[in-house]
Design a protein around this motif. Sequence first.
Motif, mmCIF file in Angstrom:
data_model
loop_
_atom_site.group_PDB
_atom_site.id
_atom_site.type_symbol
_atom_site.label_atom_id
_atom_site.label_comp_id
_atom_site.label_asym_id
_atom_site.label_seq_id
_atom_site.Cartn_x
_atom_site.Cartn_y
_atom_site.Cartn_z
ATOM 1 N N GLY A 399 8.128 -1.536 12.453
ATOM 2 C CA GLY A 399 9.370 -1.909 12.539
ATOM 3 C C GLY A 399 10.199 -1.979 11.088
ATOM 4 N N LEU A 400 9.326 -2.359 10.079
ATOM 5 C CA LEU A 400 10.027 -2.359 8.554
ATOM 6 C C LEU A 400 10.193 -1.060 8.027
ATOM 7 N N TRP A 401 9.195 0.008 8.411
ATOM 8 C CA TRP A 401 9.620 1.386 7.868
ATOM 9 C C TRP A 401 10.628 1.864 8.601
ATOM 10 N N LYS A 402 10.694 1.645 9.858
ATOM 11 C CA LYS A 402 12.010 2.330 10.510
ATOM 12 C C LYS A 402 13.062 1.904 10.123
ATOM 13 N N ALA A 403 13.236 0.423 9.742
ATOM 14 C CA ALA A 403 14.440 -0.101 9.311
ATOM 15 C C ALA A 403 14.778 0.695 7.845
ATOM 16 N N LEU A 404 13.768 0.684 6.952
ATOM 17 C CA LEU A 404 13.836 1.243 5.700
ATOM 18 C C LEU A 404 14.344 2.843 5.832
ATOM 19 N N SER A 405 13.711 3.583 6.767
ATOM 20 C CA SER A 405 14.039 4.972 7.149
ATOM 21 C C SER A 405 15.610 4.996 7.291
ATOM 22 N N ALA A 406 16.174 3.996 8.117
ATOM 23 C CA ALA A 406 17.459 4.143 8.529
ATOM 24 C C ALA A 406 18.510 4.091 7.365
ATOM 25 N N ILE A 407 17.950 3.296 6.238
ATOM 26 C CA ILE A 407 18.745 3.111 4.847
ATOM 27 C C ILE A 407 18.537 4.222 3.938
ATOM 28 N N LEU A 408 17.141 4.439 3.625
ATOM 29 C CA LEU A 408 17.059 5.543 2.474
ATOM 30 C C LEU A 408 16.630 6.674 2.910
ATOM 31 N N GLY A 409 16.319 7.092 4.159
ATOM 32 C CA GLY A 409 16.154 8.394 4.489
ATOM 33 C C GLY A 409 14.715 8.316 4.985
ATOM 34 N N GLN A 410 14.334 9.165 5.994
ATOM 35 C CA GLN A 410 13.028 9.421 6.410
ATOM 36 C C GLN A 410 12.143 9.980 5.379
ATOM 37 N N GLY A 411 12.528 11.031 4.639
ATOM 38 C CA GLY A 411 11.792 11.879 3.873
ATOM 39 C C GLY A 411 11.332 10.843 2.646
ATOM 40 N N LEU A 412 12.154 10.108 1.757
ATOM 41 C CA LEU A 412 11.657 9.037 0.905
ATOM 42 C C LEU A 412 10.820 8.206 1.345
ATOM 43 N N VAL A 413 10.924 7.607 2.592
ATOM 44 C CA VAL A 413 10.186 6.454 2.977
ATOM 45 C C VAL A 413 8.890 7.133 3.462
ATOM 46 N N ALA A 414 8.849 8.348 3.800
ATOM 47 C CA ALA A 414 7.538 8.752 4.349
ATOM 48 C C ALA A 414 6.724 9.156 2.665
ATOM 49 N N TRP A 415 7.539 9.370 1.828
ATOM 50 C CA TRP A 415 6.799 9.508 0.642
ATOM 51 C C TRP A 415 6.282 8.281 -0.016
ATOM 52 N N ILE A 416 6.971 7.406 0.059
ATOM 53 C CA ILE A 416 6.614 5.966 -0.439
ATOM 54 C C ILE A 416 5.593 5.595 0.512
ATOM 55 N N ARG A 417 5.329 5.810 1.610
ATOM 56 C CA ARG A 417 4.180 5.397 2.607
ATOM 57 C C ARG A 417 2.985 5.976 2.011
ATOM 58 N N GLY A 418 2.944 7.344 1.681
ATOM 59 C CA GLY A 418 1.903 8.041 1.329
ATOM 60 C C GLY A 418 1.246 7.488 -0.092
ATOM 61 N N VAL A 419 2.332 7.048 -1.000
ATOM 62 C CA VAL A 419 2.026 6.828 -2.206
ATOM 63 C C VAL A 419 1.226 5.199 -2.344
ATOM 64 N N LEU A 420 1.700 4.454 -1.625
ATOM 65 C CA LEU A 420 1.403 3.116 -1.267
ATOM 66 C C LEU A 420 -0.052 3.333 -0.561
ATOM 67 N N ASP A 421 -0.175 4.040 0.299
ATOM 68 C CA ASP A 421 -1.450 4.273 0.900
ATOM 69 C C ASP A 421 -2.498 4.800 0.205
ATOM 70 N N ARG A 422 -2.314 5.572 -0.818
ATOM 71 C CA ARG A 422 -3.380 6.086 -1.577
ATOM 72 C C ARG A 422 -3.757 5.127 -2.824
ATOM 73 N N LEU A 423 -2.490 4.541 -3.328
ATOM 74 C CA LEU A 423 -2.606 3.561 -4.362
ATOM 75 C C LEU A 423 -3.648 2.228 -3.891
ATOM 76 N N LEU A 424 -3.685 2.191 -2.642
ATOM 77 C CA LEU A 424 -4.453 0.873 -2.222
ATOM 78 C C LEU A 424 -5.783 1.444 -1.846
ATOM 79 N N SER A 425 -6.123 2.653 -1.874
ATOM 80 C CA SER A 425 -7.408 3.292 -1.539
ATOM 81 C C SER A 425 -8.577 2.901 -2.727
#
Length: 476
Positions: A399-425
Amino acid sequence: MGTTLDIAIGLVSVFFLLSVLCSAIYEALAGVFRLRALNLAQSIEIMLADRALDPHVLRSLAAHDAAAHGATAPREPVTTRLIRHAAELVRVRLMPGPPPSPLAAALRQHPLIKDLKYGWVGPSYIPSHVFVAALIDTLRHIEWHNGDAPSLPKAGAAAPSLPQAGAAAPSPLLASAAVAPTATPAPAPAGDAAPSSPASAAEPSPPSAGAAPPPTGAAPPPAGAAAPPPGGGAALPSCDEEPLDELKGLIQRMPRESDLRRALATIVDGTVRDIREANIRLERWFNDAMDRAAGRYKRRTQLLISATALVLCIGFNADSIKLAGALSRDAVVRAAMITAAQEMAKSAPRAAPHTGGMDKDEDIMAALAQGGGAHSQLTGLDLKITWGVQAPEQTSTPGLWKALSAILGQGLVAWIRGVLDRLLSPGILITAAAASLGAPFWFDLLNKLVNLRTVGKSPEPYEPPKGAGPDSSVNR
């Protein structure tokens, strides 16, 4: 044992390539932005920063510019002004230190230092003897308006204080005429010659007030020169005492509250015997400061290389845990990694072109070429190491990422999700920490592992002894 060693060689090869790429990127950035020159400029400002000297230096610089350019001073070009402000912003923000020092700025304008300048910041390496000579000459051209500090009289000077710059030293004859007035002889009658005596013929009469002194056979010694011997012969110029007295007098004329004066007076103290020993001590002072500058530069370099390694590991998705699993499952990939590791171990990485934080020959193109070769080898491996960030398929808070996608755009939010996922690996963090250790470390370890793998040589082919006949079993 063989499989484990092959996996270790594969991981070390990846760490080595990432380290080479990180070093190449940093060397290119350091050459473009002149980070070593900025580090040297900051180190000199730390040495010469002194609030008590700033008004005197600024006044002398303003007087020098006015005398050189007159009333109409040339305006600084806009491009030069912007580059200077950008360099100052980088130095202040990225390299925090003391405020800009006018004395350090005057030192950088000295001809000995300007000849070493390369680029738009300044030199990145200054020999110790050049620094000492430029510093003494810069201090010599500054007018110290110091009313409370007594001036140190030079050797051979009769006046108790140094004359102002540009003013002639008072003549001893004029001084004796002003202090001890002599009786004026009565005028002789007309037609009679004045009585003369051997004493009066040998000694000239003292000049009247306002008259120029008569020429004598030997001019009075200049200020700072050695006094003539009692026999009346010419004094031989001293090679050691005069420059040392001048240096000590220069230090004494500086303001009393100056920290630089206290440091120089401590270095050039009463135990110094000649100017050579004074120069050696000043050069040692500069070299010690450059050792501390090298330590600061290495710490900043390690920090920037670690940040670069983390960015590269996130972008390439270089997860050491996943890489170890891929190597353990596929024998073909392990064999390809061993072949690539053997080729890597044949050529050592390019050494960093600096010694102690100050470089003498930067080669940006060589760093870029080495980085391009490491990138080609890294992406050419059969480990699916490619540049790009993709969003994970699953997330804990949709739900949080869907709300951010509506504000910032789906492409930018997908890139942020990928960076955070790898950063925490954990695997990404392990790879980044390993890549920040440097290419020489991993190159040495790679050579040791490759040599360990090939420690058992294969048996040589059998050769029959000389003179022995053919084996009959072969013909059967």
